[in-house]
Each structure stands twice: as C-alpha cells, then as structure tokens.
Design a protein around this motif. Sequence first.
Motif, PDB file in Angstrom:
ATOM      1  N   GLU A  12      -1.080  -5.036   3.112  1.00 24.73           N
ATOM      2  CA  GLU A  12       0.029  -4.188   3.565  1.00 24.73           C
ATOM      3  C   GLU A  12       0.578  -4.756   4.866  1.00 24.73           C
ATOM      4  O   GLU A  12      -0.163  -4.916   5.845  1.00 24.73           O
ATOM      5  CB  GLU A  12      -0.452  -2.745   3.765  1.00 24.73           C
ATOM      6  CG  GLU A  12       0.549  -1.828   4.424  1.00 24.73           C
ATOM      7  CD  GLU A  12       1.895  -1.787   3.717  1.00 24.73           C
ATOM      8  OE1 GLU A  12       2.917  -2.034   4.398  1.00 24.73           O
ATOM      9  OE2 GLU A  12       1.933  -1.535   2.498  1.00 24.73           O
ATOM     10  N   GLY A  61       1.247   0.616  -5.053  1.00 26.01           N
ATOM     11  CA  GLY A  61       0.045  -0.154  -4.770  1.00 26.01           C
ATOM     12  C   GLY A  61      -1.214   0.689  -4.791  1.00 26.01           C
ATOM     13  O   GLY A  61      -2.245   0.276  -5.342  1.00 26.01           O
ATOM     14  N   VAL A  62      -1.147   1.874  -4.196  1.00 25.81           N
ATOM     15  CA  VAL A  62      -2.304   2.773  -4.224  1.00 25.81           C
ATOM     16  C   VAL A  62      -2.602   3.183  -5.661  1.00 25.81           C
ATOM     17  O   VAL A  62      -3.764   3.199  -6.094  1.00 25.81           O
ATOM     18  CB  VAL A  62      -2.042   4.004  -3.342  1.00 25.81           C
ATOM     19  CG1 VAL A  62      -3.096   5.086  -3.586  1.00 25.81           C
ATOM     20  CG2 VAL A  62      -2.036   3.613  -1.870  1.00 25.81           C
ATOM     21  N   ALA A  89       0.830  -1.202   0.000  1.00 22.61           N
ATOM     22  CA  ALA A  89       0.000   0.000   0.000  1.00 22.61           C
ATOM     23  C   ALA A  89       0.863   1.250   0.000  1.00 22.61           C
ATOM     24  O   ALA A  89       0.587   2.218   0.720  1.00 22.61           O
ATOM     25  CB  ALA A  89      -0.953   0.005   1.192  1.00 22.61           C
ATOM     26  N   ILE A 116      -9.738   3.941  -2.074  1.00 25.13           N
ATOM     27  CA  ILE A 116      -8.812   2.812  -1.982  1.00 25.13           C
ATOM     28  C   ILE A 116      -8.463   2.495  -0.536  1.00 25.13           C
ATOM     29  O   ILE A 116      -8.173   1.345  -0.191  1.00 25.13           O
ATOM     30  CB  ILE A 116      -7.528   3.123  -2.795  1.00 25.13           C
ATOM     31  CG1 ILE A 116      -7.877   3.366  -4.268  1.00 25.13           C
ATOM     32  CG2 ILE A 116      -6.518   2.005  -2.659  1.00 25.13           C
ATOM     33  CD1 ILE A 116      -8.680   2.273  -4.918  1.00 25.13           C
ATOM     34  N   ASP A 117      -8.502   3.497   0.333  1.00 26.02           N
ATOM     35  CA  ASP A 117      -8.144   3.263   1.735  1.00 26.02           C
ATOM     36  C   ASP A 117      -9.040   2.211   2.374  1.00 26.02           C
ATOM     37  O   ASP A 117      -8.635   1.503   3.298  1.00 26.02           O
ATOM     38  CB  ASP A 117      -8.188   4.568   2.531  1.00 26.02           C
ATOM     39  CG  ASP A 117      -9.486   5.343   2.347  1.00 26.02           C
ATOM     40  OD1 ASP A 117     -10.275   4.998   1.441  1.00 26.02           O
ATOM     41  OD2 ASP A 117      -9.704   6.309   3.094  1.00 26.02           O
ATOM     42  N   ARG A 139      -1.772   9.295   0.704  1.00 25.82           N
ATOM     43  CA  ARG A 139      -2.950   9.046   1.540  1.00 25.82           C
ATOM     44  C   ARG A 139      -4.192   9.752   0.984  1.00 25.82           C
ATOM     45  O   ARG A 139      -5.289   9.179   0.974  1.00 25.82           O
ATOM     46  CB  ARG A 139      -2.670   9.514   2.962  1.00 25.82           C
ATOM     47  CG  ARG A 139      -1.686   8.621   3.705  1.00 25.82           C
ATOM     48  CD  ARG A 139      -1.347   9.171   5.071  1.00 25.82           C
ATOM     49  NE  ARG A 139      -0.549   8.218   5.841  1.00 25.82           N
ATOM     50  CZ  ARG A 139       0.069   8.507   6.976  1.00 25.82           C
ATOM     51  NH1 ARG A 139      -0.008   9.735   7.478  1.00 25.82           N
ATOM     52  NH2 ARG A 139       0.762   7.591   7.610  1.00 25.82           N
ATOM     53  N   ILE A 182      -7.718  -1.600   1.934  1.00 26.94           N
ATOM     54  CA  ILE A 182      -6.410  -2.005   2.463  1.00 26.94           C
ATOM     55  C   ILE A 182      -6.588  -2.864   3.713  1.00 26.94           C
ATOM     56  O   ILE A 182      -7.342  -2.511   4.627  1.00 26.94           O
ATOM     57  CB  ILE A 182      -5.543  -0.780   2.779  1.00 26.94           C
ATOM     58  CG1 ILE A 182      -5.375   0.095   1.535  1.00 26.94           C
ATOM     59  CG2 ILE A 182      -4.165  -1.218   3.292  1.00 26.94           C
ATOM     60  CD1 ILE A 182      -4.701   1.425   1.808  1.00 26.94           C
ATOM     61  N   ILE A 215      -0.557   3.223   5.675  1.00 30.77           N
ATOM     62  CA  ILE A 215      -0.395   3.415   4.250  1.00 30.77           C
ATOM     63  C   ILE A 215       0.883   4.229   3.975  1.00 30.77           C
ATOM     64  O   ILE A 215       1.368   4.950   4.840  1.00 30.77           O
ATOM     65  CB  ILE A 215      -1.634   4.165   3.695  1.00 30.77           C
ATOM     66  CG1 ILE A 215      -1.741   4.021   2.183  1.00 30.77           C
ATOM     67  CG2 ILE A 215      -1.606   5.636   4.065  1.00 30.77           C
ATOM     68  CD1 ILE A 215      -3.046   4.575   1.630  1.00 30.77           C
ATOM     69  N   ALA A 267      -5.503   7.844  -2.009  1.00 26.88           N
ATOM     70  CA  ALA A 267      -6.225   6.644  -1.595  1.00 26.88           C
ATOM     71  C   ALA A 267      -7.620   6.986  -1.083  1.00 26.88           C
ATOM     72  O   ALA A 267      -8.606   6.291  -1.385  1.00 26.88           O
ATOM     73  CB  ALA A 267      -5.431   5.904  -0.524  1.00 26.88           C
ATOM     74  N   ILE A 300      -5.952  -4.748  -1.022  1.00 24.66           N
ATOM     75  CA  ILE A 300      -4.516  -4.479  -0.908  1.00 24.66           C
ATOM     76  C   ILE A 300      -4.035  -5.068   0.410  1.00 24.66           C
ATOM     77  O   ILE A 300      -4.621  -4.812   1.466  1.00 24.66           O
ATOM     78  CB  ILE A 300      -4.211  -2.974  -0.946  1.00 24.66           C
ATOM     79  CG1 ILE A 300      -4.737  -2.335  -2.238  1.00 24.66           C
ATOM     80  CG2 ILE A 300      -2.714  -2.732  -0.821  1.00 24.66           C
ATOM     81  CD1 ILE A 300      -4.522  -0.829  -2.306  1.00 24.66           C
TER      82      ILE A 300
END
Length: 495
Positions: free
Chosen positions: A38, A18-19, A14, A96-97, A88, A100, A43, A91, A36
């Motif tokens: 991590e 990755g993000v 992440a 996207i956050d 961040r 994870i 992140i 994401a 994702i």
Amino acid sequence: MTLSDHVDVLIIGAGLSGVGAACHVREKFPDRSIAILESRPRIGGTWDLFKYPGIRSDSDMFTLGYKFRPWVGDNAIADGPSILEYVRATAAEYGIDETIRFNRRAVRAEWSSSEQLWRVHIERTDVGAETQTETISANFLMSCSGYYRYDEGYTPDFPAIEQFSGTIVHPQHWPNDLDYTDKRVVIIGSGATAVTLAPSMAPEAAHVTMLQRSPSYVISIPKQDAIANRLRKLLPAKWAYAAARGKGIAVSTAIYQLCQRYPQFMKKQIRSWQERQLPDFDIDTHFAPRYNPWDQRLCLVPDSDLFRAIRKGSVSMATDRIATFTESGIELESGDHLDADIIVTATGLNLLALGGLTFVVDGEEVDLTDTMTYKGMMLSGIPNFFYVVGYTNASWTLKADLVCEYMCRLLEHMDANGYGESVPVKDPSVQEEPFLDFAAGYVLRSVDSFPHQGSRAPWRLRMNYYRDVLTLRHGTVADAPMRFRERSASLTSAG
C-alpha cells in the motif's frame, strides 16, 4: 538499501478490492503466504483518501459490501467514514491488517519464466527525499489499485484562473482546515462528487451554486432500504444480507437494461421522478442530458438531498460555459457572473492503468496497449497476474468478488495439475476495442494508455453481473486461450 523476501500471493493496494482479495485467498488457502503493498500510510484506499464533505457510496452497501461479510449498518447509502470502518474491520477480522506493508509503491514487476515467479521492485514513500528500494518475489501478482491516480485529480485549463482571489480546491485534495461557513461556494461539475458536495455544503455556506457545462441524470433513492432492514429483523444476518444483496443486484441490473433497451421510455420516467421533486423548475436546462440514460453513470442522491436543497434555495444550478475566471468569481459565456469566495473544481479524475506499474516478462518490457484483457481480470502474455476493475454500471465489489473467486479456482486447478504458470494467449483474429466502452470524460481522456479488450468472449470486458457469474464462478478455468506450464523444479514457494 535493498531488501528482499518472498510470498505466494502479492496484492497491490489495501483498499476495498485489495482487502477483499486477501480475505478470499486467506479463506481458501490458509497456508499460502500473502502480502499487500500500500503506497499510502493507511488502509482504505479511496475511502481513506477522499475527505470532502458528504462523501458517501454511490451504490447500495448490500452490493458494494463484500459477499462474504454482511453490511450491518442502518443506511444502504453509507457515508465514507462508515465504509472505511467496514474495510478496516474486515481486514482485522480476517487477519489481513497484519499482511499490509504501508508506504510502499510497486513500480516495476519482472516475471521470470525459468523461475516462475515475479520480482516486484518497490519504492518507499515514507523516507522523505531519500529513495529507498525493496524487492519482493511472488508466485502470483494481483493489482487492486483501481484505475485512477491517487496523487492528482483532473482540472481543466480554465481561462485566467490565477485572477481569482479566493480559494480553489479539488475534492481529491480537500484541506482539513477549509472553512466555508457563510461563504459563497461555486462547485464546477455535474457528476457524483458535485451532487454530493452541493447539498452537504449548503447548510453552512452562504449559498452554493452548482455550475455544469452539461447536465447529468440525477435520481433520488432512499438512504435506508426498508426491505433490507425488515429482513434483518426476520432472518439471520447472513440470510438477510444475501437476500438484500440479491434484490439490489436485480434492481440495478433491471434499471440498466431498461435504460439501454428503452432509452426514450427511461428518459420520460426519470423526468417524471424529477418533476415530482422539482415542480416548476427548468428541468430541461439543468437535468436533461444530451446522451441517453446510462451512457454515463447515473448520479444517485439519497433521500432527495440535492432536490430538497434546490427547493429550499440554498443550492442553485447554473448550466453554462465558463468564459473566464475573475477576481471575485466566474464570468459565464451567457454574460452572467457567479460571485464566489470558494470554487470547488469537481471536474473529475485522471486515470492510471494498473497503478502505473511497469511490467517486464523475461527481460522484455511490456507495452500495456499491446495486451488484451482476458475475462476482465487477466492480460494476454502476462503470466500469473490478475487485476480488479469493477463494473461501471453496478457496484465495484460485485466484480471484485467474482474475480477473486475465479482466481482461487484457477489456483486450485494449477495445484491439482502441478502447474506453476498460467497465461492467456491472445487470438490474433480478435479485433481490438477500447478497454472501457464508457462515454465519461475521465475515461475518454486516458483510455488510449490502457490495455484493449476484444470484440468477443473471453476477451470482451462485459458489464453484466449475471453473465459473469456463469463465466467466472461456474465456467471453466482451462479454456482454449489459457496456457499452462508444469511447475518448475526451481520454483520458490513459501506455501
């Protein structure tokens, strides 16, 4: 306890790559499920891990930033916390956050051809001494874990290092409570980390000495890009960013090509830049490497900060070899002694291929050194798998974005033709070459444990953005080495 679930696309890491990969997939395939993994609790990857003073980008943010999300900071050479916030915020903006899964390290990936899916075995990293495992299946797997070890940096076997009575710290494990105010600091190293640390520590330290066995090429660039900042006042944000990004790519590519084709000319040019910064300084000893420019990565210093610190006298250079550590510092082979309260071993990284992940294809464990890179993003004999390794001669994200675009085009091609599996098959006539054709010490120490690249396309890992644009953004995804199989009736899909 073992848990199990399934996603369409599973991404490992992440960080910046990755993000970005997850954003590409989410934008192109909003109905596909993503996760994702991590291994750390936060992140950001590299930009969350490294905490040493002055940490910053070593290339401009208009090319290190994502193609799809403009960098809007004032500085083209940005500090680490600003880059972390950019990752961040990206994401969060793309949702996207929420995908994870923190504190989860992928350790083993098993491909089943009959089911056309991966089963990835995961170790939890947040449960203390108790090992808790999970399993997740996925149709496609992507490694965005970079190529160095997060849990340890590289420190040579220095003679009598135990004799030193002060503090020794590696930049990869910088303690939050390290107080170097009015302390004598020796930084061992000549790369990007060392040239960042020296001027950053100098204002508080009593004195900083940068000790190098051999020099690196160091050039100054403006922290702010005047042209880019002017464009933002005249054009919409996306247009201005695209123009600044194009300019950054063109300039960095031109400098690299000049260094490769006309090394003697560029040696003289770099020296002339340094002489203007450091008149009456022994450049031949401290800033004239034995190798040609861009045989190793150039070290960039924003707004001449290292050169200004040397002129001011708060940073000094020592180009010599270590004879032994002493109680009070380091004795050099020349007989000189460097007194120190703190020694920083900015001596490099340890590489780790694909995050140390073990691959198994239909019950057979894969020896990565038997595989060959395909277009710098897939591996021969390993189906439905992608990885991101950025350029060594340009911004990492330039390559990451292209890989993600190609992956999305390949997924579209597979959807359109009813395919469930894609795998590049190695041509036995292609000669094997090292994974990275790069003379840096951290590469030479570990490259034998990596996959190989090939002697010709599409197996050659090219470090040329413009050529990759043609191949990865516009070239075919169904060339001769790529094999496809129709989607299995038993294929599990959450999309």
